[in-house]
Scaffold this motif. Structure first.
Motif, PDB file in Angstrom:
ATOM      1  N   GLN A 213      11.883  50.270 123.868  1.00 39.99           N
ATOM      2  CA  GLN A 213      13.158  50.419 123.186  1.00 39.99           C
ATOM      3  C   GLN A 213      14.268  49.582 123.834  1.00 39.99           C
ATOM      4  O   GLN A 213      15.447  49.809 123.544  1.00 39.99           O
ATOM      5  N   LYS A 214      13.875  48.588 124.658  1.00 40.91           N
ATOM      6  CA  LYS A 214      14.855  47.709 125.289  1.00 40.91           C
ATOM      7  C   LYS A 214      14.355  46.257 125.215  1.00 40.91           C
ATOM      8  O   LYS A 214      13.156  46.004 125.185  1.00 40.91           O
ATOM      9  N   GLU A 215      15.286  45.354 125.195  1.00 41.32           N
ATOM     10  CA  GLU A 215      14.974  43.920 125.126  1.00 41.32           C
ATOM     11  C   GLU A 215      14.746  43.366 126.536  1.00 41.32           C
ATOM     12  O   GLU A 215      15.359  43.843 127.499  1.00 41.32           O
ATOM     13  N   VAL A 234      12.568  44.164 121.213  1.00 40.80           N
ATOM     14  CA  VAL A 234      12.579  45.626 121.362  1.00 40.80           C
ATOM     15  C   VAL A 234      11.331  46.205 120.730  1.00 40.80           C
ATOM     16  O   VAL A 234      10.962  45.846 119.608  1.00 40.80           O
ATOM     17  N   GLY A 235      10.654  47.128 121.416  1.00 42.38           N
ATOM     18  CA  GLY A 235       9.435  47.729 120.912  1.00 42.38           C
ATOM     19  C   GLY A 235       9.331  49.187 121.285  1.00 42.38           C
ATOM     20  O   GLY A 235      10.085  49.697 122.127  1.00 42.38           O
ATOM     21  N   ASP A 236       8.359  49.853 120.631  1.00 39.15           N
ATOM     22  CA  ASP A 236       8.170  51.276 120.917  1.00 39.15           C
ATOM     23  C   ASP A 236       7.410  51.508 122.209  1.00 39.15           C
ATOM     24  O   ASP A 236       7.453  52.620 122.761  1.00 39.15           O
ATOM     25  N   ARG A 237       6.736  50.500 122.709  1.00 40.71           N
ATOM     26  CA  ARG A 237       5.979  50.669 123.933  1.00 40.71           C
ATOM     27  C   ARG A 237       6.223  49.471 124.860  1.00 40.71           C
ATOM     28  O   ARG A 237       6.588  48.385 124.409  1.00 40.71           O
ATOM     29  N   ALA A 267      16.492  44.874 129.990  1.00 42.92           N
ATOM     30  CA  ALA A 267      15.998  45.497 131.216  1.00 42.92           C
ATOM     31  C   ALA A 267      14.551  45.094 131.468  1.00 42.92           C
ATOM     32  O   ALA A 267      13.843  44.636 130.565  1.00 42.92           O
ATOM     33  N   ILE A 268      14.119  45.245 132.727  1.00 37.12           N
ATOM     34  CA  ILE A 268      12.729  45.093 133.140  1.00 37.12           C
ATOM     35  C   ILE A 268      12.333  46.353 133.892  1.00 37.12           C
ATOM     36  O   ILE A 268      13.139  46.940 134.618  1.00 37.12           O
ATOM     37  N   PHE A 269      11.074  46.752 133.712  1.00 37.90           N
ATOM     38  CA  PHE A 269      10.620  48.035 134.245  1.00 37.90           C
ATOM     39  C   PHE A 269       9.785  47.825 135.502  1.00 37.90           C
ATOM     40  O   PHE A 269       9.008  46.872 135.607  1.00 37.90           O
ATOM     41  N   SER A 270       9.915  48.768 136.459  1.00 41.32           N
ATOM     42  CA  SER A 270       9.072  48.856 137.636  1.00 41.32           C
ATOM     43  C   SER A 270       9.303  50.231 138.264  1.00 41.32           C
ATOM     44  O   SER A 270      10.225  50.952 137.883  1.00 41.32           O
ATOM     45  N   GLU A 271       8.491  50.588 139.263  1.00 41.63           N
ATOM     46  CA  GLU A 271       8.627  51.878 139.954  1.00 41.63           C
ATOM     47  C   GLU A 271       8.183  51.735 141.400  1.00 41.63           C
ATOM     48  O   GLU A 271       7.546  50.730 141.770  1.00 41.63           O
ATOM     49  N   GLU A 272       8.542  52.714 142.192  1.00 41.63           N
ATOM     50  CA  GLU A 272       8.304  52.628 143.621  1.00 41.63           C
ATOM     51  C   GLU A 272       6.820  52.625 143.979  1.00 41.63           C
ATOM     52  O   GLU A 272       6.425  52.032 144.981  1.00 41.63           O
ATOM     53  N   LEU A 273       5.999  53.280 143.175  1.00 41.14           N
ATOM     54  CA  LEU A 273       4.597  53.390 143.519  1.00 41.14           C
ATOM     55  C   LEU A 273       3.808  52.123 143.205  1.00 41.14           C
ATOM     56  O   LEU A 273       2.805  51.828 143.866  1.00 41.14           O
ATOM     57  N   ASP A 274       4.222  51.352 142.190  1.00 37.48           N
ATOM     58  CA  ASP A 274       3.516  50.130 141.789  1.00 37.48           C
ATOM     59  C   ASP A 274       4.491  48.962 141.689  1.00 37.48           C
ATOM     60  O   ASP A 274       5.701  49.141 141.516  1.00 37.48           O
ATOM     61  N   THR A 275       3.918  47.761 141.762  1.00 40.68           N
ATOM     62  CA  THR A 275       4.714  46.544 141.637  1.00 40.68           C
ATOM     63  C   THR A 275       4.407  45.908 140.283  1.00 40.68           C
ATOM     64  O   THR A 275       3.300  45.430 140.045  1.00 40.68           O
ATOM     65  N   TYR A 276       5.405  45.906 139.380  1.00 43.95           N
ATOM     66  CA  TYR A 276       5.219  45.356 138.043  1.00 43.95           C
ATOM     67  C   TYR A 276       5.828  43.945 137.892  1.00 43.95           C
ATOM     68  O   TYR A 276       5.531  43.250 136.936  1.00 43.95           O
ATOM     69  N   ILE A 277       6.684  43.578 138.791  1.00 44.21           N
ATOM     70  CA  ILE A 277       7.385  42.286 138.681  1.00 44.21           C
ATOM     71  C   ILE A 277       6.945  41.409 139.854  1.00 44.21           C
ATOM     72  O   ILE A 277       7.089  41.823 141.021  1.00 44.21           O
TER      73      ILE A 277
END
Length: 290
Positions: A213-215, A234-237, A267-277
């Motif tokens: 839901q974000k570009e 923008v997408g649902d997933r 926006a770009i997504f990532s989290e502390e447990l994994d590296t997505y970028i």
């Protein structure tokens, strides 16, 4: 029978007339010749009967006659007297001695060398000759001086980010917090930029994870120039997006990632447990290599 013999009798009279004319012509032509034969034969018989052939003159008598009529040395040749080349005595044209010239008297001394003349015009270029035979193999040369030590050039980095990032009303430089490879520390972790110290051709790769839901809108930058874009609508997933390229860099060039300012939420997504970028790069070919 009368008709058959008539032509034969007519032809016979014609042939007799031709034969008679030929005989008259022959008698007229040979008459003077025949009339002279007895006269010549009579003269020959008369000469043979009365006189003998005169004997040839004696050679001594001929020499006395020539001596009598030969002029003296003081007198010139008579104007009306002819001399034959076979007559004895002095030659009609006395020989004159040829004067002898001493060549060595006339030869002078050797002169000085003259000035060099002007160069002539160049001739036309001749055609190429045939290739000659292969010459014998030469001797092995001496060993040369040792060369310089081979220089190896390396440059490589690979970094990542574990924190998500949202757009703002201004451009943002993507700062990476995880270092996988940073050879010679050419990638500055504080500024988020790769600095070129070894000029040449480089390969770069960028991988991000989109936010549903974000570009997603980013640029790979060379100094202050936008080179390539990484974009996701923008997408649902959320999905993984990547971009890669090769750049020719000079010394002190900079390569970095910029997050575009968003009219809509970016926006770009990532989290502390994994590296997505992740952002990586390495040297492919040095600038001095052939």
């Amino acid at each position: 029978m009368m008709l058959a013999t008539g032509p034969r009798r007519k032809m016979g009279s014609r042939g007799q007339g031709l034969l008679l004319a030929y005989c008259l012509l022959l008698a007229f032509a040979s008459g003077p010749v025949l009339s002279r034969v007895p006269h010549v034969q009579g003269e020959q018989q008369e000469w043979e009967g009365t006189e003998e052939l005169p004997s040839p003159p004696d050679h001594a008598k001929r020499a006395e006659e020539h001596e009598k009529y030969r002029p003296s040395q003081d007198e010139g040749l008579p104007a009306s007297r002819c001399l034959r080349c076979c007559d004895p005595g002095t030659s009609m044209y006395p020989a004159t001695a040829v004067p002898q010239i001493n060549i060595t008297i006339l030869k002078g001394e050797k002169g000085d060398r003259g000035d060099r003349g002007l160069q002539g015009k160049y001739g036309k270029t001749g055609s190429a000759g045939a290739r000659g035979h292969t010459g014998p193999k030469g001797q092995k040369g001496s060993m040369g001086a040792p060369g310089e030590r081979c220089k190896s050039h390396y440059a490589a980095f690979s970094v990542g980010r574990k924190k998500p990032m949202h757009s703002n009303h201004y451009y943002q430089t993507v700062i990476f917090d995880t270092e996988f490879v940073n050879l010679y520390s050419h990638f500055n972790m504080f500024t988020g930029k790769f600095y070129c110290y070894v000029p040449g051709i480089y390969f770069f790769s960028l991988n991000v994870h989109t936010w549903n839901q974000k570009e997603t809108y980013l640029h790979i930058m060379k100094n202050e120039e936008e080179v390539v874009i990484l974009f996701a609508q923008v997408g649902d997933r959320s999905i993984m997006q990547s971009q890669s390229l090769m750049l020719e860099l000079r010394e002190q060039d900079q390569v970095w990632v910029r997050l575009y300012k968003g009219e809509r939420e970016n926006a770009i997504f990532s989290e502390e447990l994994d590296t997505y970028i992740t952002f990586s790069g390495y040297l492919v070919k040095h600038a001095t290599e052939p």
